[in-house]
Motif scaffolding. Structure first.
Motif, PDB file in Angstrom:
ATOM      1  N   ARG A  48       0.830  -1.211   0.000  1.00 46.37           N
ATOM      2  CA  ARG A  48       0.000   0.000   0.000  1.00 46.37           C
ATOM      3  C   ARG A  48       0.865   1.262   0.000  1.00 46.37           C
ATOM      4  NH1 ARG A  48      -5.319  -0.438   1.309  1.00 46.37           N
ATOM      5  NH2 ARG A  48      -5.240   1.586   2.335  1.00 46.37           N
ATOM      6  N   MET A  51       2.271   1.781  -3.475  1.00 44.44           N
ATOM      7  CA  MET A  51       1.236   2.193  -4.417  1.00 44.44           C
ATOM      8  C   MET A  51       0.735   3.611  -4.145  1.00 44.44           C
ATOM      9  SD  MET A  51       0.223   0.772  -6.981  1.00 44.44           S
ATOM     10  CE  MET A  51      -0.689   1.684  -8.201  1.00 44.44           C
ATOM     11  N   LEU A  53      -1.193   4.419  -1.634  1.00 42.78           N
ATOM     12  CA  LEU A  53      -2.482   4.393  -0.938  1.00 42.78           C
ATOM     13  C   LEU A  53      -2.319   4.740   0.531  1.00 42.78           C
ATOM     14  CD1 LEU A  53      -3.844   1.160  -2.617  1.00 42.78           C
ATOM     15  CD2 LEU A  53      -4.906   3.422  -2.795  1.00 42.78           C
ATOM     16  N   ARG A  72       0.257  10.528  -5.649  1.00 42.55           N
ATOM     17  CA  ARG A  72      -1.055   9.890  -5.602  1.00 42.55           C
ATOM     18  C   ARG A  72      -1.005   8.556  -6.357  1.00 42.55           C
ATOM     19  NH1 ARG A  72      -2.809  14.907  -7.821  1.00 42.55           N
ATOM     20  NH2 ARG A  72      -3.147  13.718  -9.721  1.00 42.55           N
ATOM     21  N   PRO A  73      -1.907   7.620  -6.009  1.00 37.82           N
ATOM     22  CA  PRO A  73      -1.902   6.322  -6.698  1.00 37.82           C
ATOM     23  C   PRO A  73      -1.984   6.465  -8.210  1.00 37.82           C
ATOM     24  CG  PRO A  73      -3.412   6.252  -4.833  1.00 37.82           C
ATOM     25  CD  PRO A  73      -2.918   7.661  -4.932  1.00 37.82           C
ATOM     26  N   ASP A  74      -2.818   7.398  -8.716  1.00 42.15           N
ATOM     27  CA  ASP A  74      -2.945   7.500 -10.170  1.00 42.15           C
ATOM     28  C   ASP A  74      -1.638   7.971 -10.804  1.00 42.15           C
ATOM     29  OD1 ASP A  74      -4.161   9.895  -8.684  1.00 42.15           O
ATOM     30  OD2 ASP A  74      -3.751  10.788 -10.635  1.00 42.15           O
ATOM     31  N   VAL A  77       0.585   4.769 -10.828  1.00 39.77           N
ATOM     32  CA  VAL A  77       0.188   3.865 -11.919  1.00 39.77           C
ATOM     33  C   VAL A  77       0.794   4.364 -13.230  1.00 39.77           C
ATOM     34  CG1 VAL A  77      -1.738   2.919 -13.238  1.00 39.77           C
ATOM     35  CG2 VAL A  77      -1.998   3.293 -10.797  1.00 39.77           C
ATOM     36  N   TYR A  83      -1.036  -2.812  -9.292  1.00 40.02           N
ATOM     37  CA  TYR A  83      -1.279  -3.411  -7.979  1.00 40.02           C
ATOM     38  C   TYR A  83      -2.544  -4.247  -8.023  1.00 40.02           C
ATOM     39  CZ  TYR A  83      -2.788  -3.066  -2.985  1.00 40.02           C
ATOM     40  OH  TYR A  83      -3.227  -3.303  -1.700  1.00 40.02           O
ATOM     41  N   PRO A  85      -4.834  -5.828  -5.255  1.00 42.39           N
ATOM     42  CA  PRO A  85      -5.007  -5.965  -3.812  1.00 42.39           C
ATOM     43  C   PRO A  85      -5.609  -7.325  -3.430  1.00 42.39           C
ATOM     44  CG  PRO A  85      -6.539  -4.332  -4.702  1.00 42.39           C
ATOM     45  CD  PRO A  85      -5.757  -4.868  -5.850  1.00 42.39           C
ATOM     46  N   SER A  89     -10.480  -6.023  -5.728  1.00 42.39           N
ATOM     47  CA  SER A  89     -10.988  -4.686  -6.082  1.00 42.39           C
ATOM     48  C   SER A  89     -11.386  -4.545  -7.537  1.00 42.39           C
ATOM     49  CB  SER A  89      -9.952  -3.609  -5.732  1.00 42.39           C
ATOM     50  OG  SER A  89      -9.982  -3.366  -4.351  1.00 42.39           O
ATOM     51  N   LEU A  90     -12.322  -5.371  -7.975  1.00 44.14           N
ATOM     52  CA  LEU A  90     -12.858  -5.218  -9.328  1.00 44.14           C
ATOM     53  C   LEU A  90     -14.014  -4.240  -9.293  1.00 44.14           C
ATOM     54  CD1 LEU A  90     -12.839  -9.000 -10.247  1.00 44.14           C
ATOM     55  CD2 LEU A  90     -11.263  -7.241 -11.088  1.00 44.14           C
ATOM     56  N   MET A 102     -11.229  -0.345 -18.111  1.00 49.10           N
ATOM     57  CA  MET A 102     -10.891   0.562 -17.000  1.00 49.10           C
ATOM     58  C   MET A 102      -9.419   0.432 -16.636  1.00 49.10           C
ATOM     59  SD  MET A 102     -13.184   2.662 -16.103  1.00 49.10           S
ATOM     60  CE  MET A 102     -12.280   3.398 -14.737  1.00 49.10           C
ATOM     61  N   ARG A 150      -6.315  -7.029 -15.617  1.00 45.58           N
ATOM     62  CA  ARG A 150      -6.558  -5.591 -15.613  1.00 45.58           C
ATOM     63  C   ARG A 150      -5.289  -4.829 -15.237  1.00 45.58           C
ATOM     64  NH1 ARG A 150     -10.629  -3.265 -11.257  1.00 45.58           N
ATOM     65  NH2 ARG A 150      -8.756  -3.636 -10.022  1.00 45.58           N
TER      66      ARG A 150
ATOM     67  N   ASN B 178     -16.154   1.146  -6.639  1.00 45.76           N
ATOM     68  CA  ASN B 178     -15.050   0.704  -5.772  1.00 45.76           C
ATOM     69  C   ASN B 178     -13.945   1.756  -5.820  1.00 45.76           C
ATOM     70  OD1 ASN B 178     -12.795  -0.528  -4.591  1.00 45.76           O
ATOM     71  ND2 ASN B 178     -13.516  -2.553  -5.153  1.00 45.76           N
ATOM     72  N   ALA B 181     -10.348   0.453  -6.241  1.00 45.71           N
ATOM     73  CA  ALA B 181     -10.149  -0.052  -7.599  1.00 45.71           C
ATOM     74  C   ALA B 181      -9.967   1.112  -8.553  1.00 45.71           C
ATOM     75  CB  ALA B 181     -11.341  -0.912  -8.023  1.00 45.71           C
ATOM     76  N   GLN B 183      -8.766   4.034  -7.879  1.00 45.62           N
ATOM     77  CA  GLN B 183      -7.438   4.627  -7.664  1.00 45.62           C
ATOM     78  C   GLN B 183      -6.349   3.820  -8.345  1.00 45.62           C
ATOM     79  OE1 GLN B 183      -7.878   4.971  -3.262  1.00 45.62           O
ATOM     80  NE2 GLN B 183      -6.768   6.873  -3.572  1.00 45.62           N
ATOM     81  N   GLY B 186      -5.782   4.240 -11.962  1.00 42.16           N
ATOM     82  CA  GLY B 186      -5.272   5.535 -12.390  1.00 42.16           C
ATOM     83  C   GLY B 186      -6.283   6.662 -12.360  1.00 42.16           C
TER      84      GLY B 186
END
Lengths: 242, 293
Positions: A48, A51, A53, A72-74, A77, A83, A85, A89-90, A102, A150, B178, B181, B183, B186
């Motif tokens: 975490r 990533m 988070l 930030r996470p975005d 990425v 990541y 989890p 986290s779908l 997505m 994903r 979610n 998810a 985050q 991206g």
């Protein structure tokens, strides 16, 4: 040169105690790393923090020579870390296809994105079969495949996997680890957290033993597997023996 | 009841439902994306109603034409409020509870401010169409309600297009389903939350413009509105946008029949009775999915 470098990270939740106590480690490119350790050792917390988070209380995270601490996470990425989890986290109300789309949210070119989704469907035939099904209706193993698929859409350099075998039937666990081995052939670096110590170490090159937020031991995965002291100390029973 | 009367009431109920849907959708959106239960939503509607009223009285600007201006203004207010008040609470475990306290006090402050500026007198804008009505065959519909319902449908359709046909919309829906998810693929969920909060208030702004000529209002009237809107949102299923629209139409039609059959006193009683009975059978609401993740 290290792909990822963790420097003296301290981290915890809210006003709680430190879960990670000055942890440092380095990941080289194109290898599989497995982090093992008892519950509460800080394995998931480590992922975490990488990533973005969870913001660490002290310490730095370097990725490709860039300081990514506090991003930030975005943003993380976008730099090439993906990541998966523990809970996968779908997006439960979206189809398999939409979930994969997505995964490429950061890609601006829809045609390139479609091609990537096709590549992932090549890699996971079971996803192609269920491409129009809602993700919430998939089996546990299929959900795990979708979560990994994903995470691969953006072709990350580093993939963080948190307990990919959790709650899966033995046969499915076997498939998941087979996929992780394939990832290495795609010149990916994998940081794997696993309760299933034997399975995790068997597919890894290098192992880290975490306890109470500190690194207790590190070495070639084979060596850890053959070190009865470590296995008994941290995992009670020798697991996975017939 | 004759068939003619039955259809007449259904017509009025559906028009009211369209307006309710627009009023409630912003509340539902804000809750779905950010888990903010915005108790000041009604107060912002009344604020917009006052602005629309004064624009009409002072500058003869038709309330329907003031909608874009109202949406823009409230959107900006939403962005500023989110930055100052809500973004610093993000990530706390008691986030939703804190936002309830925060928006409750926001509602009180707005009510006091409006009372100070504009007194507690009943107001209602009366554009030319407020007194007209259209009739076709044995049926009629007040022009104001017809225009308001059509405006609501247009705005709801635009919202639907944004949510289902744009990149931003995908980010919003992903965040609703979610947050983690979203985050990790991206999505900048903080940015999305800020814009969505602005959008929620913009929808309150549009609703306020309609409210200004449909229903008489005064500052403390927002309590009644937020009670109705919360009922609609809970009835449809917290966090479900289609549920909110369905809940709005269902409850509006029920209360329209109740008004005619049992008198206006019973209308709101039956409204809440319907809510109560539905929640007994289906605690998650019509289209809700039980405990949100």
């Amino acid at each position: 040169m290290a792909l990822l470098r963790i420097e003296a990270i301290r981290a915890g939740y809210g006003h709680g105690p430190d879960i990670l106590n000055g942890l440092s480690l380095e990941l080289e490119p194109n290898r599989i790393y497995c982090v093992i350790g008892p519950n509460g050792a800080g394995k998931s917390t480590l992922l975490r923090v990488i990533m973005g988070l969870l913001r660490p209380r002290a310490g730095r995270v370097w990725f490709n020579k860039e300081d990514i601490t506090g991003l930030r996470p975005d943003q993380i990425v976008a730099r090439g870390i993906s990541y998966v989890p523990q809970d996968r986290s779908l997006f439960p109300d979206m189809t398999v296809w939409e979930n994969l789309l997505m995964g490429g949210y950061l890609m601006r070119d829809p045609r390139a994105l479609s091609r990537r989704v096709e590549e992932i469907l090549e890699l996971f035939p079971v996803l192609r079969k269920h491409r129009s099904r809602r993700a919430g209706l998939l089996s546990g193993g299929e959900q795990q495949m979708l979560a990994i698929g994903r995470a691969l859409i953006l072709r990350p350099a580093l993939l963080l996997l948190d307990e990919p075998s959790l709650g899966l039937a033995p046969l499915v666990v076997e498939q998941v680890f087979e996929i992780i081995r394939q990832l290495k052939a795609m010149s990916l670096t994998v940081l794997l957290v696993e309760q299933n110590v034997r399975k995790g170490l068997e597919c890894a090159d290098w192992g880290y033993v975490l306890d109470q937020g500190c690194l207790r031991f590190e070495g070639p995965a084979k060596a850890i597997l053959e070190e009865p002291r470590l296995v008994v100390t941290y995992f009670g029973q020798r697991r996975g023996h017939p | 009841m004759s068939l003619t009367a039955f259809i007449q009431i259904l017509l009025l109920g559906l028009a009211l439902g369209g307006i309710y849907a627009l009023m409630a959708i912003g509340l539902s959106l804000t809750f779905g994306v950010m888990r903010i239960l915005n108790l000041a939503h009604g107060a912002f509607m009344i604020l917009a109603a006052y602005l629309a009223f004064w624009l009409f009285v002072r500058y003869r600007l038709d309330p329907l034409l003031s909608i874009p201006f109202m949406m823009g203004t409230l959107f900006a207010i939403g962005i500023i409020l989110y930055r100052i008040l809500f973004s610093r609470l993000a990530g706390r475990a008691d986030y939703t509870h804190l936002t309830i306290l925060l928006t409750f006090s926001l509602a009180l402050i707005l009510e006091g401010l409006m009372g100070y500026l504009w007194t507690g007198i009943y107001r209602a804008a009366n554009p030319p169409y407020a007194a007209r009505s259209y009739s076709f065959g044995p049926w009629y519909i007040p022009a104001g309600q017809l225009y308001a319902a059509l405006t609501s449908l247009i705005l709801l359709s635009i919202l639907w297009l944004i949510l289902y046909r744009t990149r931003f919309g995908r980010a919003v829906r992903a965040t609703m389903q979610n947050r983690i998810a979203a985050q990790i693929v991206g999505v900048d969920v903080n940015g999305v939350s800020m814009i969505t909060f602005g959008l929620g208030l913009a929808l309150a702004g549009a609703s306020g413009s309609l409210l200004s000529f449909l229903f008489p209002f005064f500052p403390s009237r927002h309590w009644q509105w937020i009670a109705i809107l919360l009922a609609l949102v809970v009835f449809g299923g917290l966090g479900s946008l289609p549920g909110t629209v369905m809940g709005a139409f269902t409850l509006a039609v029920i209360s329209a029949y109740a008004t005619t059959l049992a008198g206006p006193t019973w209308s709101s009683a039956l409204f809440y009775l319907a809510l109560f009975l539905t929640l007994l059978v289906r605690p998650q609401g019509l289209l809700g999915k039980g405990e949100a993740p």
